[in-house]
Write an enzyme that holds these catalytic residues in place. Structure first.
Site, PDB file in Angstrom:
ATOM      1  N   HIS A 141       0.851  -1.194   0.000  1.00 33.90           N
ATOM      2  CA  HIS A 141       0.000   0.000   0.000  1.00 33.90           C
ATOM      3  C   HIS A 141       0.880   1.234   0.000  1.00 33.90           C
ATOM      4  CE1 HIS A 141      -2.900   2.995   1.588  1.00 33.90           C
ATOM      5  NE2 HIS A 141      -3.786   2.259   0.964  1.00 33.90           N
ATOM      6  N   ASP A 145      -8.010  -4.338  -0.590  1.00 30.85           N
ATOM      7  CA  ASP A 145      -8.461  -4.901  -1.863  1.00 30.85           C
ATOM      8  C   ASP A 145      -8.171  -6.392  -1.970  1.00 30.85           C
ATOM      9  OD1 ASP A 145      -9.386  -2.423  -2.995  1.00 30.85           O
ATOM     10  OD2 ASP A 145      -7.301  -1.848  -3.218  1.00 30.85           O
TER      11      ASP A 145
END
Length: 450
Positions: free
Chosen positions: A328, A387
């Site tokens: 991320h 996700d």
């Protein structure tokens, strides 16, 4: 456009590509903050917010020190929010929406009143379903959602009034109606583009947002309590992520011009649609389907590692050399959203008899970062982001893949409205960063001399 125009279009495209290329070295020469990122990967500070905070590392004398991820809504750790409403057996999205938009946790009576207000405002204006959704069905639900938001301007008797009471009224209507717009947009797509039966279920004012969406999207209106709880958790975790994420920053940029709420939110929907933002979980699901098709024994760690190695070497899947869903831009050691979603997903995997597939996700989470480090020669810490698990959650909920990003929008509308109000109340200046022209001066050439 005529068929014989194709060659001409290709020529124009080549011209556009040639004359819009900027030498990459110029960005470094002029110290350009590409993507509004500093050279160390941190975001350029462009604003202040009271709404959301994303913590992923500690800065110590300019060095990024990895840390456990935290996500705070109005200063409250989302972990504490989730644990408390789950302990009390409640749904949490409505409480979180109140917290984000109005800045404090509601009392029990305030939450009851807010739920009533959302329930009463779920119904779309008269004629909206037929004229705005069914008469112009879209193959992409995000585009249909953006169009529905813009069309709402025409049904609003006071659309341009930027007084705070009016914008609060508009925000409540949009939070209430987003799930309905998405559900009907999906039903129209399924019917007109997928040749399926058309189901238009009226929203239920007494159901939670998660329950209501499952009720409207399913032909038989049926769902389990655990399914609704997991969707509700997903909505809570996607509701806000600081002012710097692309779609929320879009809210600030567009709102700073003084335009109406519908133009602002439609722009944010367009931003969220992008595969580098809200569409990321679809890429994870595409990768997982590829892995499942090429790994015979999902429980065999060595076989999984062998295929992941091919992916990282650019020899499999999309040949980009990436394991999607790991890593991320801000979080390092952990993404708190992924941790919370993973725990609840384990429950539903057992209910749905999908524990083998869930086990495959756990294996990739375990071996993926190690392989990335050895193959790429990188010391970057990779942990699963939200996700990585959200697509699997939606799959277990038997939701079609084209709904994944719209569900993100259903959640994020609360955060968008909060940031819109913050920009109106505390912004005050139109956002206008600088771009340096590097082409230099050129003389006009008369037409006959070209």
């Amino acid at each position: 456009m005529q068929t014989n125009d194709k060659t001409y279009i290709e020529r124009l495209a080549a011209l556009a590509e040639k004359n819009n290329f900027i030498e990459p070295s110029l960005y470094e020469r002029y110290n350009v903050k590409r993507g509004l990122r500093n050279s160390d990967g941190t975001g350029v500070l462009v604003g202040l917010t009271n709404i959301g905070e994303v913590h992923g590392y500690i800065l110590d004398e300019g060095e990024r020190i990895p840390d456990q991820g935290r996500l705070l809504y109005r200063g409250i750790d989302v972990w504490d929010i989730v644990k408390n409403f789950q302990k009390e057996g409640r749904f949490g999205f409505e409480e979180v929406s109140y917290l984000l938009v109005f800045g404090q946790l509601p009392t029990r009576q305030e939450l009851v009143e807010f739920n009533r207000l959302l329930g009463e405002n779920r119904y779309l204006p008269e004629g909206f379903i037929e004229d705005m959704i069914l008469k112009a069905p879209s193959n992409d639900i995000m585009n249909k959602l953006a169009r529905s938001v813009l069309a709402s301007y025409s049904y609003d008797k006071n659309p341009d009034d930027l007084s705070i009471p009016n914008v609060v009224r508009q925000s409540i209507e949009l939070i209430a109606r987003f799930p309905v717009m998405v559900a009907y947009g999906y039903q129209a797509k399924a019917h007109y583009h997928g040749n399926q039966s058309l189901y238009i279920h009226l929203p239920q004012p007494d159901l939670s947002t998660a329950e209501n969406f499952l009720y409207m999207i399913r032909p038989d209106n049926q769902y389990t309590r655990l399914e609704a709880e997991l969707l509700d958790l997903s909505l809570v975790l996607h509701a806000e992520h600081g002012g710097g994420n692309n779609s929320t920053f879009t809210v600030h940029v567009v709102a700073s011009t003084g335009t109406d709420i519908y133009s602002v939110i439609a722009a944010a929907v367009g931003s969220l649609k992008g595969p580098k933002h809200g569409g990321a979980n679809i890429k994870v699901m595409e990768m997982m389907e590829d892995i499942k098709n090429n790994v015979k024994d999902w429980a065999d760690e060595d076989e999984v590692k062998y295929y992941l190695t091919k992916i990282l070497n650019g020899e499999a899947f999309d040949r980009k050399g990436l394991i999607y869903g790991l890593g991320h831009a801000v979080y390092t050691l952990s993404d708190p959203r992924a941790v919370l979603l993973k725990a609840k997903a384990a429950e539903l995997a057992k209910e749905k008899n999908m524990e083998d597939e869930f086990g495959l996700y756990l294996t990739i989470e375990k071996v993926g970062p190690e392989l990335f480090a050895s193959i790429k020669g990188s010391d970057k810490i990779l942990a699963p982001n939200v996700d990585f698990y959200s697509g699997f959650v939606y799959k277990m909920l038997n939701l079609p893949i084209e709904l994944y990003t719209p569900i993100f929008a259903i959640a994020r509308i609360s955060g968008w409205c909060a940031h819109l109000l913050e920009e109106l109340i505390s912004g005050g200046r139109i956002i206008r960063p600088a771009y340096k022209n590097v082409i230099g001066k050129r003389k006009y050439i008369p037409l006959e001399q070209r």
